[in-house]
Design a protein around this motif. Structure first.
Motif, PDB file in Angstrom:
ATOM      1  N   ALA A 187      50.164  39.071  42.835  1.00  0.00           N
ATOM      2  CA  ALA A 187      51.324  38.947  43.726  1.00  0.00           C
ATOM      3  C   ALA A 187      50.908  38.893  45.199  1.00  0.00           C
ATOM      4  CB  ALA A 187      52.275  40.123  43.504  1.00  0.00           C
ATOM      5  N   LEU A 188      49.840  39.626  45.547  1.00  0.00           N
ATOM      6  CA  LEU A 188      49.426  39.712  46.947  1.00  0.00           C
ATOM      7  C   LEU A 188      48.601  38.521  47.405  1.00  0.00           C
ATOM      8  CD1 LEU A 188      48.428  43.505  47.230  1.00  0.00           C
ATOM      9  CD2 LEU A 188      50.450  42.393  48.183  1.00  0.00           C
ATOM     10  N   ILE A 208      40.971  43.004  47.447  1.00  0.00           N
ATOM     11  CA  ILE A 208      42.264  43.212  46.789  1.00  0.00           C
ATOM     12  C   ILE A 208      42.118  43.108  45.274  1.00  0.00           C
ATOM     13  CG2 ILE A 208      44.618  42.329  46.539  1.00  0.00           C
ATOM     14  CD1 ILE A 208      44.454  41.367  49.429  1.00  0.00           C
ATOM     15  N   THR A 268      47.942  34.929  46.462  1.00  0.00           N
ATOM     16  CA  THR A 268      48.229  33.685  45.744  1.00  0.00           C
ATOM     17  C   THR A 268      47.480  32.522  46.403  1.00  0.00           C
ATOM     18  OG1 THR A 268      50.135  33.228  47.151  1.00  0.00           O
ATOM     19  CG2 THR A 268      50.519  34.551  45.160  1.00  0.00           C
ATOM     20  N   SER A 324      42.798  46.796  44.060  1.00  0.00           N
ATOM     21  CA  SER A 324      44.179  46.810  43.579  1.00  0.00           C
ATOM     22  C   SER A 324      44.417  45.648  42.619  1.00  0.00           C
ATOM     23  CB  SER A 324      45.143  46.738  44.766  1.00  0.00           C
ATOM     24  OG  SER A 324      46.477  46.849  44.341  1.00  0.00           O
ATOM     25  N   LEU A 339      46.069  45.202  39.804  1.00  0.00           N
ATOM     26  CA  LEU A 339      47.393  44.947  39.258  1.00  0.00           C
ATOM     27  C   LEU A 339      48.296  44.215  40.256  1.00  0.00           C
ATOM     28  CD1 LEU A 339      48.054  48.326  37.391  1.00  0.00           C
ATOM     29  CD2 LEU A 339      47.245  46.154  36.430  1.00  0.00           C
ATOM     30  N   ARG A 340      48.066  44.447  41.539  1.00  0.00           N
ATOM     31  CA  ARG A 340      48.893  43.806  42.564  1.00  0.00           C
ATOM     32  C   ARG A 340      48.277  42.510  43.090  1.00  0.00           C
ATOM     33  NH1 ARG A 340      50.246  47.922  47.197  1.00  0.00           N
ATOM     34  NH2 ARG A 340      51.722  46.252  47.677  1.00  0.00           N
ATOM     35  N   TYR A 341      47.057  42.226  42.663  1.00  0.00           N
ATOM     36  CA  TYR A 341      46.350  41.046  43.177  1.00  0.00           C
ATOM     37  C   TYR A 341      47.112  39.731  42.953  1.00  0.00           C
ATOM     38  CZ  TYR A 341      42.823  37.369  43.605  1.00  0.00           C
ATOM     39  OH  TYR A 341      42.146  36.229  43.937  1.00  0.00           O
ATOM     40  N   THR A 354      48.769  32.139  49.871  1.00  0.00           N
ATOM     41  CA  THR A 354      48.208  33.122  50.795  1.00  0.00           C
ATOM     42  C   THR A 354      46.814  32.709  51.245  1.00  0.00           C
ATOM     43  OG1 THR A 354      49.436  34.877  49.657  1.00  0.00           O
ATOM     44  CG2 THR A 354      47.615  35.551  51.100  1.00  0.00           C
TER      45      THR A 354
END
Length: 319
Positions: free
Chosen positions: A135-136, A125, A138, A129, A131-133, A141
């Motif tokens: 948020a995806l 991730i 944490t 990705s 830029l989204r890491y 998570t």
């Protein structure tokens, strides 16, 4: 198949390294004790440094903590008994103690495998990705995924142990290994053990090949993403962050896959060699991993350098 309680064995004897002469028992116990110290000190150090350094409170390092904990527990479960064998000539392990050790050996092995999969997901991730890491993936998570990695094997390993306990053990009680594992114990059971072995083998393959398949896919995707990058400096940075994880993964999976493939293809390894190989792939990663974390991971290395410098400054001020 369910068997009535025909067990006539109250304890097992750990044979350890079969071809080892008694004159080498002292050096062998000393070497194993040093290995145990290296595993304990190295992995406890990783746990402490990540806990104390707030700059390391990130998902990647939280995963490192879980890996270090599995390595530490595995060494603690397996090494003291075999050290006792060569140091104090104490080869006896109780019947139920052996099954308890078998449970933790396979439970910790499966947990380590799933946590390596979580580590690969983290890198996948972060690079595919970026830029989204944040948020995806944490800290929460990572904690949930690592918690599941501990929970899943703990449940089915109980079933495997109870299945093995239903078998009658009335033949030899000598375990040709340095610790109790499922394959070795099954060789000592009387009657048909095929059903128990098939279930155990299926779950072992799921624990090993399931995560490995995802890991190969994730790192293959990472390599493709890196090759598409135009900046050479960014390529090097990405590869340098993934290199420790890839090395740790290879160190864990390659020897195990070799042993499984060798058995499947009919290649018979000598008893002495099999015991040595098993001990190597069981313990070497637990010793090497802390070194990789410290010297091949930029943030941990910088945190250690910064802590050393601040301590040096305080000593100068005191003088």
């Amino acid at each position: 198949m369910f068997y009535t309680n025909l067990t006539r064995i109250n304890h097992f004897f750990l044979l350890g390294f079969p071809g080892l002469s008694t004159q080498y028992y002292g050096p062998a116990s000393a070497l194993l004790f040093l290995l145990f110290l290296a595993i304990a000190v190295g992995n406890i150090f990783i746990l402490v440094i990540i806990k104390r350094e707030k700059s390391l409170h990130k998902p990647s390092y939280l995963i490192f903590c879980h890996l270090a904990l599995t390595d530490l527990l595995f060494g603690t479960v397996t090494l003291p008994k075999v050290i006792s064998k060569y140091w104090f000539n104490d080869s006896i392990i109780s019947f139920y103690g052996c099954f308890a050790q078998m449970y933790f050996v396979h439970f910790l092995g499966a947990t380590h495998s799933f946590i390596l999969m979580v580590m690969a997901l983290d890198r996948f991730i972060a690079i595919v990705s970026p830029l989204r890491y944040p948020a995806l993936f944490t800290n929460s998570t990572a904690s949930v995924l690592c918690g599941i990695s501990w929970l899943m094997p703990s449940s089915w390993m109980v079933g495997i142990v109870f299945d093995a306990l239903t078998l009658p053990f009335c033949n030899s009680n000598i375990i040709v290994q340095c610790y109790c594992d499922h394959l070795t114990i099954m060789r000592l059971a009387c009657g048909s053990v095929r059903e128990v072995e098939v279930v155990a083998f299926g779950l072992a393959m799921f624990s090993l090949l399931g995560p490995l398949t995802f890991i190969i896919f994730s790192y293959f995707s990472i390599i493709i993403a890196v090759l598409k990058m135009t900046a050479t400096e960014r390529r090097y940075k990405v590869l340098s962050t993934c290199a420790p994880q890839i090395f740790i993964t290879c160190l864990y999976y390659v020897p195990r896959c070799f042993v499984y493939l060798a058995n499947h293809l009919g290649y018979r390894v000598g008893t002495d060699a099999r015991v040595v190989i098993t001990m190597m792939y069981s313990l070497v990663p637990a010793i090497v991993n802390p070194v990789i974390y410290c010297f091949k991971t930029k943030d941990i290395k910088e945190a250690l350098i910064q802590r050393f410098k601040s301590r040096k400054v305080r000593l100068v001020q005191i003088k």
